[in-house]
Design a protein around this motif. Sequence first.
Motif, PDB file in Angstrom:
ATOM      1  N   THR A  71     -45.505 -31.106  19.035  1.00 26.59           N
ATOM      2  CA  THR A  71     -45.475 -32.191  17.749  1.00 26.59           C
ATOM      3  C   THR A  71     -44.234 -32.960  17.877  1.00 26.59           C
ATOM      4  N   PRO A  72     -44.538 -34.355  17.655  1.00 26.20           N
ATOM      5  CA  PRO A  72     -43.423 -35.141  17.401  1.00 26.20           C
ATOM      6  C   PRO A  72     -42.520 -34.650  16.280  1.00 26.20           C
ATOM      7  N   GLY A  73     -41.076 -34.770  16.482  1.00 28.14           N
ATOM      8  CA  GLY A  73     -39.901 -34.360  15.470  1.00 28.14           C
ATOM      9  C   GLY A  73     -39.895 -32.710  15.575  1.00 28.14           C
ATOM     10  N   SER A  74     -40.557 -31.998  16.504  1.00 29.06           N
ATOM     11  CA  SER A  74     -40.063 -30.803  16.598  1.00 29.06           C
ATOM     12  C   SER A  74     -38.768 -30.800  17.458  1.00 29.06           C
ATOM     13  N   ILE A  75     -38.171 -29.785  17.127  1.00 28.25           N
ATOM     14  CA  ILE A  75     -36.699 -29.623  17.799  1.00 28.25           C
ATOM     15  C   ILE A  75     -36.711 -28.212  18.589  1.00 28.25           C
ATOM     16  N   LYS A  76     -36.299 -28.656  19.826  1.00 24.79           N
ATOM     17  CA  LYS A  76     -36.131 -27.300  20.978  1.00 24.79           C
ATOM     18  C   LYS A  76     -34.708 -27.436  21.320  1.00 24.79           C
ATOM     19  N   SER A  77     -34.224 -26.221  22.022  1.00 25.43           N
ATOM     20  CA  SER A  77     -33.036 -25.965  22.560  1.00 25.43           C
ATOM     21  C   SER A  77     -33.403 -25.602  23.860  1.00 25.43           C
ATOM     22  N   TRP A  78     -32.335 -26.139  24.700  1.00 19.22           N
ATOM     23  CA  TRP A  78     -32.525 -25.857  26.254  1.00 19.22           C
ATOM     24  C   TRP A  78     -30.939 -25.294  26.715  1.00 19.22           C
ATOM     25  N   ASN A  79     -31.157 -24.581  27.671  1.00 16.52           N
ATOM     26  CA  ASN A  79     -30.009 -23.939  28.241  1.00 16.52           C
ATOM     27  C   ASN A  79     -30.404 -24.095  29.848  1.00 16.52           C
TER      28      ASN A  79
ATOM     29  N   SER B  40     -26.149 -26.697  27.406  1.00 17.77           N
ATOM     30  CA  SER B  40     -27.123 -26.466  26.598  1.00 17.77           C
ATOM     31  C   SER B  40     -27.400 -27.893  25.804  1.00 17.77           C
ATOM     32  N   LEU B  41     -28.620 -28.061  25.190  1.00 20.15           N
ATOM     33  CA  LEU B  41     -28.831 -29.224  24.337  1.00 20.15           C
ATOM     34  C   LEU B  41     -30.008 -29.065  23.356  1.00 20.15           C
ATOM     35  N   LYS B  42     -30.186 -29.645  22.234  1.00 20.49           N
ATOM     36  CA  LYS B  42     -31.087 -29.681  21.544  1.00 20.49           C
ATOM     37  C   LYS B  42     -31.822 -31.421  21.723  1.00 20.49           C
ATOM     38  N   GLU B  43     -33.093 -31.091  21.739  1.00 22.26           N
ATOM     39  CA  GLU B  43     -33.709 -32.643  21.495  1.00 22.26           C
ATOM     40  C   GLU B  43     -35.173 -32.273  20.715  1.00 22.26           C
ATOM     41  N   THR B  44     -35.475 -33.623  20.293  1.00 26.35           N
ATOM     42  CA  THR B  44     -36.846 -33.642  19.779  1.00 26.35           C
ATOM     43  C   THR B  44     -37.651 -34.737  20.316  1.00 26.35           C
ATOM     44  N   ILE B  45     -39.129 -34.350  20.329  1.00 20.03           N
ATOM     45  CA  ILE B  45     -39.990 -35.176  20.922  1.00 20.03           C
ATOM     46  C   ILE B  45     -40.170 -36.332  19.913  1.00 20.03           C
ATOM     47  N   GLU B  46     -39.823 -37.652  20.449  1.00 18.13           N
ATOM     48  CA  GLU B  46     -39.522 -38.883  19.652  1.00 18.13           C
ATOM     49  C   GLU B  46     -41.112 -39.553  19.789  1.00 18.13           C
ATOM     50  N   LYS B  47     -41.668 -39.597  20.829  1.00 19.53           N
ATOM     51  CA  LYS B  47     -42.993 -40.226  21.005  1.00 19.53           C
ATOM     52  C   LYS B  47     -43.900 -39.604  21.956  1.00 19.53           C
ATOM     53  N   ILE B  48     -45.105 -39.535  21.969  1.00 24.72           N
ATOM     54  CA  ILE B  48     -46.239 -39.087  22.855  1.00 24.72           C
ATOM     55  C   ILE B  48     -47.174 -40.166  23.038  1.00 24.72           C
ATOM     56  N   ASP B  49     -47.364 -40.625  24.257  1.00 29.15           N
ATOM     57  CA  ASP B  49     -48.452 -41.580  24.424  1.00 29.15           C
ATOM     58  C   ASP B  49     -49.369 -40.932  25.640  1.00 29.15           C
ATOM     59  N   GLU B  50     -50.456 -40.467  24.945  1.00 26.93           N
ATOM     60  CA  GLU B  50     -51.584 -39.814  25.902  1.00 26.93           C
ATOM     61  C   GLU B  50     -52.012 -40.662  26.862  1.00 26.93           C
ATOM     62  N   GLU B  51     -52.193 -41.991  26.468  1.00 31.41           N
ATOM     63  CA  GLU B  51     -53.321 -42.924  27.244  1.00 31.41           C
ATOM     64  C   GLU B  51     -52.288 -43.067  28.726  1.00 31.41           C
ATOM     65  N   ASN B  52     -50.960 -43.295  28.406  1.00 27.81           N
ATOM     66  CA  ASN B  52     -49.902 -43.351  29.702  1.00 27.81           C
ATOM     67  C   ASN B  52     -49.266 -42.309  30.197  1.00 27.81           C
ATOM     68  N   LYS B  53     -49.899 -41.287  29.599  1.00 27.79           N
ATOM     69  CA  LYS B  53     -49.347 -39.682  30.089  1.00 27.79           C
ATOM     70  C   LYS B  53     -47.758 -39.797  29.965  1.00 27.79           C
ATOM     71  N   SER B  54     -47.135 -40.128  28.799  1.00 27.68           N
ATOM     72  CA  SER B  54     -45.776 -40.323  28.917  1.00 27.68           C
ATOM     73  C   SER B  54     -45.354 -39.721  27.334  1.00 27.68           C
ATOM     74  N   ILE B  55     -44.093 -38.975  27.426  1.00 29.48           N
ATOM     75  CA  ILE B  55     -43.534 -38.347  26.488  1.00 29.48           C
ATOM     76  C   ILE B  55     -41.934 -38.804  26.365  1.00 29.48           C
ATOM     77  N   THR B  56     -41.521 -39.259  25.051  1.00 26.11           N
ATOM     78  CA  THR B  56     -39.963 -39.454  24.982  1.00 26.11           C
ATOM     79  C   THR B  56     -39.187 -38.591  24.219  1.00 26.11           C
ATOM     80  N   TYR B  57     -38.202 -38.086  24.766  1.00 23.50           N
ATOM     81  CA  TYR B  57     -37.354 -36.946  24.034  1.00 23.50           C
ATOM     82  C   TYR B  57     -36.165 -37.766  23.751  1.00 23.50           C
ATOM     83  N   LYS B  58     -35.564 -37.320  22.405  1.00 30.02           N
ATOM     84  CA  LYS B  58     -34.318 -37.794  22.107  1.00 30.02           C
ATOM     85  C   LYS B  58     -33.167 -36.556  22.062  1.00 30.02           C
TER      86      LYS B  58
END
Length: 152
Positions: A51-59, A68-86
Motif C-alpha cells: 500500500t502507498p504510504g507504507s514504510i519498509k526498512s532494508w539492510n 540500511s534505509l527506510k522507504e515508502t511507496i509513493e506511487k503505483i501505476d498498475e497499467e504501466n507496471k511501475s512503482i515509485t519509492y521514496k
Amino acid sequence: MALTGKLETEVEVKVAADKAYGIFRSQTHQLPNIASDMIHKTEIHEGDWETPGSIKSWNYTIEGNVLSLKETIEKIDEENKSITYKVVDGDVLKLYKSMKVTIQVTAKNDGSSLMKVIIDYEKLKEDSPDPHPYLEFAAKVFKHIETHLLKA
C-alpha cells in the motif's frame, strides 16, 4: 555542477512482465531470499508490503558496505507496471537530500521483459557522487529475480 540528477538503466530478463513486476508489487518481502548476497533483511514499519504510504526498512550491501534505509511507496501505476519509492531515512541520505526510485517492467513480444530503474536524486553537496552504484545494484537484483523466476 548540478545538485539534482536522474539516472536510469534497463535490463532484459527472460521472464514475463507480470511475474517480474509481481515481485515488486506484492512480494518484496521475498527479495532477501532471491538476492541474499545483496539484500539481507526487509521489515514493515507501517502499513503493509503493497500500500502507498507504507514504510519498509532494508539492510543491503553496495560496494562491500552494509547499509540500511527506510522507504515508502509513493506511487503505483498498475497499467504501466511501475512503482515509485521514496527514501525517507537511512545511509543513502548521508549523501543525498532526496532520492526516489522507480521500477518499471515492460513486456516484450517474445515473452521476455525489460526491467527499468530510474533514480531521481538531489545531492546534499556538490561533491557528492552520482548514485551509479545504486543503478548497478538494481541491475544485479533484476538478474537475481530472473534466475529465481526461471527456477519457479
